[in-house]
Design a protein around this motif. Structure first.
Motif, PDB file in Angstrom:
ATOM      1  N   VAL A 104     -11.326  -3.776   1.369  1.00  0.00           N
ATOM      2  CA  VAL A 104     -10.108  -3.416   2.082  1.00  0.00           C
ATOM      3  C   VAL A 104      -9.456  -4.691   2.607  1.00  0.00           C
ATOM      4  CG1 VAL A 104      -9.110  -2.110   3.991  1.00  0.00           C
ATOM      5  CG2 VAL A 104     -11.075  -1.181   2.739  1.00  0.00           C
ATOM      6  N   PHE A 105      -8.229  -4.937   2.167  1.00  0.00           N
ATOM      7  CA  PHE A 105      -7.471  -6.110   2.599  1.00  0.00           C
ATOM      8  C   PHE A 105      -6.171  -5.611   3.232  1.00  0.00           C
ATOM      9  CE2 PHE A 105      -9.801  -7.414  -1.285  1.00  0.00           C
ATOM     10  CZ  PHE A 105     -10.693  -8.314  -0.700  1.00  0.00           C
ATOM     11  N   SER A 106      -6.222  -5.358   4.514  1.00  0.00           N
ATOM     12  CA  SER A 106      -5.062  -4.788   5.195  1.00  0.00           C
ATOM     13  C   SER A 106      -4.323  -5.811   6.045  1.00  0.00           C
ATOM     14  CB  SER A 106      -5.495  -3.618   6.084  1.00  0.00           C
ATOM     15  OG  SER A 106      -6.437  -4.051   7.048  1.00  0.00           O
ATOM     16  N   LYS A 107      -5.006  -6.901   6.410  1.00  0.00           N
ATOM     17  CA  LYS A 107      -4.413  -7.907   7.285  1.00  0.00           C
ATOM     18  C   LYS A 107      -3.965  -9.118   6.487  1.00  0.00           C
ATOM     19  CE  LYS A 107      -6.976  -6.915  11.561  1.00  0.00           C
ATOM     20  NZ  LYS A 107      -7.884  -7.502  12.574  1.00  0.00           N
ATOM     21  N   LEU A 108      -2.835  -9.673   6.900  1.00  0.00           N
ATOM     22  CA  LEU A 108      -2.372 -10.916   6.306  1.00  0.00           C
ATOM     23  C   LEU A 108      -3.277 -12.056   6.768  1.00  0.00           C
ATOM     24  CD1 LEU A 108      -0.156 -12.402   4.666  1.00  0.00           C
ATOM     25  CD2 LEU A 108       1.043 -12.747   6.841  1.00  0.00           C
ATOM     26  N   ARG A 109      -3.786 -12.826   5.801  1.00  0.00           N
ATOM     27  CA  ARG A 109      -4.611 -13.983   6.102  1.00  0.00           C
ATOM     28  C   ARG A 109      -4.094 -15.185   5.334  1.00  0.00           C
ATOM     29  NH1 ARG A 109      -8.312  -9.642   6.089  1.00  0.00           N
ATOM     30  NH2 ARG A 109      -9.580  -9.527   7.991  1.00  0.00           N
ATOM     31  N   GLU A 110      -4.375 -16.355   5.852  1.00  0.00           N
ATOM     32  CA  GLU A 110      -3.908 -17.576   5.196  1.00  0.00           C
ATOM     33  C   GLU A 110      -4.480 -17.696   3.790  1.00  0.00           C
ATOM     34  OE1 GLU A 110      -3.443 -22.368   6.109  1.00  0.00           O
ATOM     35  OE2 GLU A 110      -4.658 -21.090   7.421  1.00  0.00           O
ATOM     36  N   SER A 111      -5.744 -17.264   3.628  1.00  0.00           N
ATOM     37  CA  SER A 111      -6.363 -17.231   2.308  1.00  0.00           C
ATOM     38  C   SER A 111      -6.439 -15.777   1.867  1.00  0.00           C
ATOM     39  CB  SER A 111      -7.767 -17.837   2.365  1.00  0.00           C
ATOM     40  OG  SER A 111      -8.351 -17.859   1.087  1.00  0.00           O
ATOM     41  N   PRO A 112      -5.813 -15.403   0.743  1.00  0.00           N
ATOM     42  CA  PRO A 112      -5.694 -13.981   0.389  1.00  0.00           C
ATOM     43  C   PRO A 112      -7.027 -13.363  -0.008  1.00  0.00           C
ATOM     44  CG  PRO A 112      -4.965 -15.353  -1.429  1.00  0.00           C
ATOM     45  CD  PRO A 112      -5.216 -16.278  -0.273  1.00  0.00           C
ATOM     46  N   GLY A 113      -7.080 -12.035   0.114  1.00  0.00           N
ATOM     47  CA  GLY A 113      -8.232 -11.309  -0.381  1.00  0.00           C
ATOM     48  C   GLY A 113      -8.397 -11.530  -1.871  1.00  0.00           C
TER      49      GLY A 113
ATOM     50  N   VAL B 280     -16.868   5.118  -4.781  1.00  0.00           N
ATOM     51  CA  VAL B 280     -17.846   4.041  -4.686  1.00  0.00           C
ATOM     52  C   VAL B 280     -19.263   4.519  -4.987  1.00  0.00           C
ATOM     53  CG1 VAL B 280     -18.875   2.368  -3.091  1.00  0.00           C
ATOM     54  CG2 VAL B 280     -16.413   2.747  -3.069  1.00  0.00           C
ATOM     55  N   VAL B 281     -19.615   5.718  -4.529  1.00  0.00           N
ATOM     56  CA  VAL B 281     -20.986   6.208  -4.675  1.00  0.00           C
ATOM     57  C   VAL B 281     -21.154   7.038  -5.944  1.00  0.00           C
ATOM     58  CG1 VAL B 281     -22.799   7.615  -3.619  1.00  0.00           C
ATOM     59  CG2 VAL B 281     -21.348   6.153  -2.186  1.00  0.00           C
ATOM     60  N   ASP B 282     -20.302   8.042  -6.128  1.00  0.00           N
ATOM     61  CA  ASP B 282     -20.484   8.949  -7.262  1.00  0.00           C
ATOM     62  C   ASP B 282     -20.034   8.323  -8.588  1.00  0.00           C
ATOM     63  OD1 ASP B 282     -21.312  10.700  -5.335  1.00  0.00           O
ATOM     64  OD2 ASP B 282     -19.468  11.880  -5.308  1.00  0.00           O
ATOM     65  N   VAL B 283     -18.837   7.727  -8.608  1.00  0.00           N
ATOM     66  CA  VAL B 283     -18.341   7.113  -9.830  1.00  0.00           C
ATOM     67  C   VAL B 283     -18.935   5.716 -10.007  1.00  0.00           C
ATOM     68  CG1 VAL B 283     -16.256   6.486 -11.124  1.00  0.00           C
ATOM     69  CG2 VAL B 283     -16.186   8.415  -9.550  1.00  0.00           C
ATOM     70  N   ASP B 284     -19.365   5.113  -8.896  1.00  0.00           N
ATOM     71  CA  ASP B 284     -19.949   3.769  -8.908  1.00  0.00           C
ATOM     72  C   ASP B 284     -18.952   2.737  -9.430  1.00  0.00           C
ATOM     73  OD1 ASP B 284     -21.864   1.803  -8.490  1.00  0.00           O
ATOM     74  OD2 ASP B 284     -22.801   2.089 -10.461  1.00  0.00           O
ATOM     75  N   VAL B 285     -17.754   2.751  -8.860  1.00  0.00           N
ATOM     76  CA  VAL B 285     -16.707   1.825  -9.256  1.00  0.00           C
ATOM     77  C   VAL B 285     -16.191   1.100  -8.009  1.00  0.00           C
ATOM     78  CG1 VAL B 285     -14.920   3.631  -9.096  1.00  0.00           C
ATOM     79  CG2 VAL B 285     -14.493   1.575 -10.448  1.00  0.00           C
ATOM     80  N   PRO B 286     -16.000  -0.228  -8.078  1.00  0.00           N
ATOM     81  CA  PRO B 286     -15.418  -0.935  -6.933  1.00  0.00           C
ATOM     82  C   PRO B 286     -13.991  -0.456  -6.665  1.00  0.00           C
ATOM     83  CG  PRO B 286     -16.368  -2.479  -8.524  1.00  0.00           C
ATOM     84  CD  PRO B 286     -16.336  -1.132  -9.180  1.00  0.00           C
ATOM     85  N   VAL B 287     -13.618  -0.412  -5.394  1.00  0.00           N
ATOM     86  CA  VAL B 287     -12.276   0.003  -4.987  1.00  0.00           C
ATOM     87  C   VAL B 287     -11.658  -1.125  -4.171  1.00  0.00           C
ATOM     88  CG1 VAL B 287     -10.911   1.693  -3.719  1.00  0.00           C
ATOM     89  CG2 VAL B 287     -12.972   2.424  -4.934  1.00  0.00           C
ATOM     90  N   ILE B 288     -10.407  -1.454  -4.507  1.00  0.00           N
ATOM     91  CA  ILE B 288      -9.668  -2.494  -3.792  1.00  0.00           C
ATOM     92  C   ILE B 288      -8.451  -1.847  -3.163  1.00  0.00           C
ATOM     93  CG2 ILE B 288      -8.493  -4.718  -3.975  1.00  0.00           C
ATOM     94  CD1 ILE B 288     -10.168  -5.096  -6.596  1.00  0.00           C
ATOM     95  N   VAL B 289      -8.357  -1.890  -1.830  1.00  0.00           N
ATOM     96  CA  VAL B 289      -7.292  -1.240  -1.075  1.00  0.00           C
ATOM     97  C   VAL B 289      -6.545  -2.313  -0.285  1.00  0.00           C
ATOM     98  CG1 VAL B 289      -6.746   0.469   0.694  1.00  0.00           C
ATOM     99  CG2 VAL B 289      -8.693   0.843  -0.832  1.00  0.00           C
ATOM    100  N   ILE B 290      -5.215  -2.274  -0.327  1.00  0.00           N
ATOM    101  CA  ILE B 290      -4.434  -3.154   0.545  1.00  0.00           C
ATOM    102  C   ILE B 290      -3.619  -2.311   1.517  1.00  0.00           C
ATOM    103  CG2 ILE B 290      -4.289  -4.933  -1.252  1.00  0.00           C
ATOM    104  CD1 ILE B 290      -1.270  -4.208  -1.493  1.00  0.00           C
ATOM    105  N   GLY B 291      -3.169  -2.939   2.591  1.00  0.00           N
ATOM    106  CA  GLY B 291      -2.348  -2.254   3.582  1.00  0.00           C
ATOM    107  C   GLY B 291      -0.886  -2.232   3.170  1.00  0.00           C
TER     108      GLY B 291
END
Length: 386
Positions: free
Chosen positions: A105-114, A71-82
């Motif tokens: 970070v999308f680790s929890k199940l939600r009615e509306s998805p990440g 995120v800081v050095d490469v300056d690229v967004p990161v998307i992580v799921i559980g």
């Protein structure tokens, strides 16, 4: 748009009691360098970031370091799921604040998805996050008592995402599932019992690419089926986590998405700090060492083929292979076969009992004079019956 697809890091993993943190660090250094060189618009981590719900401190520190570098050095967004190994609550900690820095970070199940939208020269690309969840959790979140399987869970997640993807716009799915037709490896934890764990690949019809995690072998699901959705892929695990995975190649996917949603997938190989290998032979053959000296540092599973007794095998083998993890001497005859051999042992002579025991241990029924001499010598030296 270009993104990097990786999954199943399993930080904090133990292999036969050995911590793999430094091996994982070695590989993640390469993944960060690939991101530097390939300049993606996003990095996707499709679940099982950790190997267990309460990871060791060194695993947490490694994840913090790697994500900071992305995120800081490469300056690229990161998307992580559980994934099914992760604790959704622990992985989710601080996610609202971190999102502002480009870590989603999308680790929890939600009615509306990440949902993350990235603009390229051709318009928006929607990345939808479908983290792992048990059917019972999904029944509660979606208020649907008909959700009974993991396929039902994914169907509900995809349906809830449909109104977030405008018609004609490109969309990418990120999921941690066992897609039907996938090749399961030995180190993957079963999601459920009785076949309810698999999901239909047709659930990904709407997406131009589906970045999946859970299966540890790199694979393209439905590649030979013209009716299957395009580019439903597993990147595979970060490294080999079982000796049944010795034939795997480890890599990440770098994916380019064109204006019409067609994808070009480039597989970039990773170099292991130590490979996993199986070797077989007599103890002396093993002690003669490998032809390639670099291979001596690998993680080794040894199968000994000696007929006679072997003393202190592991410590002697580790003089040649310091990272040997397991030594086995396969039983040549199963226990039920031994029972068939012996029957009522009380009716057999000592010689006959020994011969059948010899067959049980070695799988051979041709006990030679050398072993007969050992038996006779032992009987001569044994005390007489009172």
């Amino acid at each position: 748009m270009r993104f990097l697809h990786t999954a199943d890091w399993h930080l904090g993993k133990l292999l036969h009691g050995v911590h793999l943190t430094e091996d994982q660090r070695y590989l993640l250094d390469q993944v960060v360098e690939i991101a530097h060189e390939m300049d993606p618009d996003a990095v996707i981590v499709a679940g099982d970031v950790y190997d267990r719900s309460v990871p060791p401190a060194e695993a947490v520190e490694l994840l913090d370091d790697v994500l900071t570098r992305f995120v800081v050095d490469v300056d690229v967004p990161v998307i992580v799921i559980g994934g099914n190994h992760d604790s959704a609550d622990r992985l989710d900690f601080g996610s609202s604040i971190l999102e502002r820095q480009g870590l989603h970070v999308f680790s929890k199940l939600r009615e509306s998805p990440g949902h993350v939208t990235i603009e390229d020269a051709h318009g928006p690309v929607h990345l939808l996050a479908f983290p792992f969840a048990e059917p019972a959790m999904a029944r509660s979140v979606f208020g649907d008592d008909e959700i009974r399987s993991h396929d039902d869970v994914l169907a509900a997640q995809v349906a809830s995402a449909s109104d977030r993807i405008p018609d004609g716009e490109r969309a990418i799915a990120i999921a941690h599932v066992f897609a039907q037709g996938g090749d399961l490896a030995d180190s993957e934890r079963t999601l459920s019992i009785g076949g309810a764990e698999t999901v239909h690949v047709s659930r990904f019809d709407r997406f131009c690419y589906s970045a999946l995690g859970h299966l540890h072998r790199r694979q393209h699901i439905g590649a030979s089926d013209e009716a299957a959705p395009p580019n439903v892929r597993y990147s595979g695990s970060l490294m080999k986590y079982s000796f049944n995975e010795t034939g795997h190649d480890k890599s990440v996917h770098v994916v380019d998405v064109d204006a019409d949603g067609s994808c070009t997938v480039d597989t970039v190989s990773l170099t292991l700090r130590r490979d996993l290998r199986r070797i077989e032979g007599t103890l002396q053959q093993i002690l003669d060492g490998p032809v390639d000296e670099d291979a001596a540092q690998d993680y080794i599973w040894v199968t000994l083929t000696d007929d006679g007794p072997v003393h202190d095998a592991m410590s002697r083998i580790r003089e040649v292979y310091p990272n040997a993890l397991h030594v086995e001497r396969p039983r040549r005859v199963e226990t039920n076969e031994l029972q068939q051999l012996t029957g009522d042992a009380s009716s057999l002579s000592v010689d006959e009992v020994f011969e059948q025991f010899f067959t049980y241990v070695t799988g051979r029924d041709d006990m030679d004079e050398r072993y007969r001499g050992v038996l006779e010598d032992a009987l001569e030296r044994s005390p007489s019956d009172p």
